[in-house]
Write an enzyme that holds these catalytic residues in place. Structure first.
Site: not given
Ligand code: FAD
Length: 393
Positions: A105, A208, A286
């Site tokens: 990641r 993996y 998310d």
């Molecule tokens: C065990 C596990 C395995 C996974 N494996 C996979 C995989 O193999 N393939 C896949 O596609 N997905 C996988 N996922 C899902 C994936 O990790 C998430 O769907 C993805 O990271 C979502 O990205 P995002 O940018 O929406 O949110 P996030 O990655 O959660 O990023 C959110 C960001 O916002 C910041 N933030 C949060 N709140 C605030 C705030 N109030 N103010 C300012 N900044 C803030 C955080 O610090 C973070 O940097 C997995 C999840 C888990 C739990």
């Protein structure tokens, strides 16, 4: 429409950075507010499937991304006891630009962050956002009391989104009764370029290889009803992990032996947001649709969102029309993927040995007689191309 538009993206994760880049490449002035002191990713590996890779290709990151990853040749489904292969899904026939990839990641985040900065996105760290208020213009309030306005604010702040409840009302997440450990270990077990899913009663373990074959990623889910939800993740004693998988054979004991400080996540189910946008604001990744990890699609969906948001805004006469088109183009697909992920774990977790034996025999038979059907069942996910001309309205 995007040229010169002031956009604030809250959250510098995979979704937020991809959206920042997609909008910047279309001419917007983009600032990312990230709560952490550095853009970095904890956790372990991630699987990027062809649908996600297409977005990275369209953002101009395909070559660099592929260089940072291991190409997955197969997904090998195994019985937990001795690691005997039940069936293998062959991924080797996919074209290079639409291949299946394993990446740390941190490497994906680094790539997105570097490309965003290079393109002129401003990234402001230590900016924990307390509230995002829809309006004309929308307002962002940081926990420090600092405020900012922009033409468009994107809530890409992940599971604990501050914008989602503002648009949809508060909804309590539901604990699934499952937890997941994630860790990266040195790859001393000679792992080939395949994902291995070890299926056991109430638990499964996926491993993996990551770049250079140096490390292996483990994701494990197990029922654990004693979860104390004071925090959703913390580091765990590796002894707990080893205990939980003591009856697993094959290469699992050798992998678990190497785990030093696994992260432990409680897996919560959230509803997909009904409302993804308001006046000058939109949810992404998310924050809009938390996705359980059983289809490895959460990050892939966030990448798809980022591309579609940029495309929808570019085509629209005004922001609100663009945001409505974005939700309209994304919602049905995302709901289907989220539902598929929720339904997937039980297939790995069959408890009754007789039922498990019969299911594995059936799976093996399908793999031998009609191997194309096994990978083909995921065509609706992997073959989907949000970047193809004609995808938008
Ligand atoms: C065990 C596990 C395995 C996974 N494996 C996979 C995989 O193999 N393939 C896949 O596609 N997905 C996988 N996922 C899902 C994936 O990790 C998430 O769907 C993805 O990271 C979502 O990205 P995002 O940018 O929406 O949110 P996030 O990655 O959660 O990023 C959110 C960001 O916002 C910041 N933030 C949060 N709140 C605030 C705030 N109030 N103010 C300012 N900044 C803030 C955080 O610090 C973070 O940097 C997995 C999840 C888990 C739990």
């Amino acid at each position: 429409m995007l040229k010169g538009m002031e956009v604030t993206v809250v959250g510098g994760g995979i979704g937020g950075l991809a959206a920042a880049l997609a909008l910047r490449q279309r001419g917007a002035e983009v600032c990312v507010l990230e709560q952490a002191e550095a853009i970095r990713e904890v956790g372990a590996g991630i699987q990027v499937s062809p649908n996600g890779l297409r977005v990275l290709e369209a953002l101009g990151l395909g070559t660099a991304f592929r260089a940072a990853t291991v190409r997955g040749q197969a997904v090998s489904m195994r019985d937990f006891r001795r690691g005997r292969e039940v069936v293998s899904l062959d991924l080797s026939g996919l074209p290079e630009a639409q291949s299946y990839r394993f990446v740390h990641r941190a490497d994906l985040i680094d790539l997105l962050a570097a490309a965003s900065r290079e393109a002129g996105v401003r990234v402001r760290l230590l900016q924990a956002v307390h509230a995002i208020e829809p309006g004309d213009p929308p307002r962002v309030v940081c926990r420090t009391g600092d405020e900012g306005r922009a033409d468009l604010v994107i809530g890409a702040e992940g599971l604990h989104s501050v914008l989602r409840p503002a648009l949809n009302g508060a909804a309590a997440p539901f604990f699934t009764g499952q937890v997941a450990w994630r860790a990266v270990v040195p790859n001393t077990v000679g792992h080939p370029a395949e994902a291995r899913v070890h299926m056991g009663p109430g638990r499964h373990l996926v491993s993996y290889p990551l770049r250079g074959g140096r490390s292996v990623n483990i994701v494990a889910a197990e029922e654990r009803r004693d979860w104390v939800a004071e925090g959703w993740s913390h580091s765990d004693d590796p002894a707990n992990l080893r205990r939980a998988f003591a009856d697993f054979g094959g290469d699992v004991p050798a992998l678990l032996e190497q785990v030093e400080a696994p992260g432990l996540w409680g897996l919560f189910r959230h509803p997909v947001a009904r409302v993804w946008h308001g006046a000058g604001v939109a949810l992404l990744g998310d924050a809009a649709h938390p996705t359980l990890p059983f289809m490895a699609q959460g990050a892939n969906m966030a990448l798809e969102d980022a591309w579609v948001l940029g495309d929808a805004l570019q085509r629209a006469p005004d922001i609100q029309t663009g945001l409505a088109a974005y939700q309209q183009r994304r919602e049905a697909r995302v709901r289907r993927v989220v539902q598929a992920a929720e339904g997937n774990a039980w297939k790995y977790h069959l408890r009754n040995p007789l039922v498990r034996g019969v299911a594995h025999l059936g799976l093996g038979a399908v793999g031998r007689l009609a191997p194309g059907r096994l990978v083909g069942q995921f065509d609706w996910i992997y073959r989907h191309d949000v970047t193809a001309p004609g995808q938008g309205a």
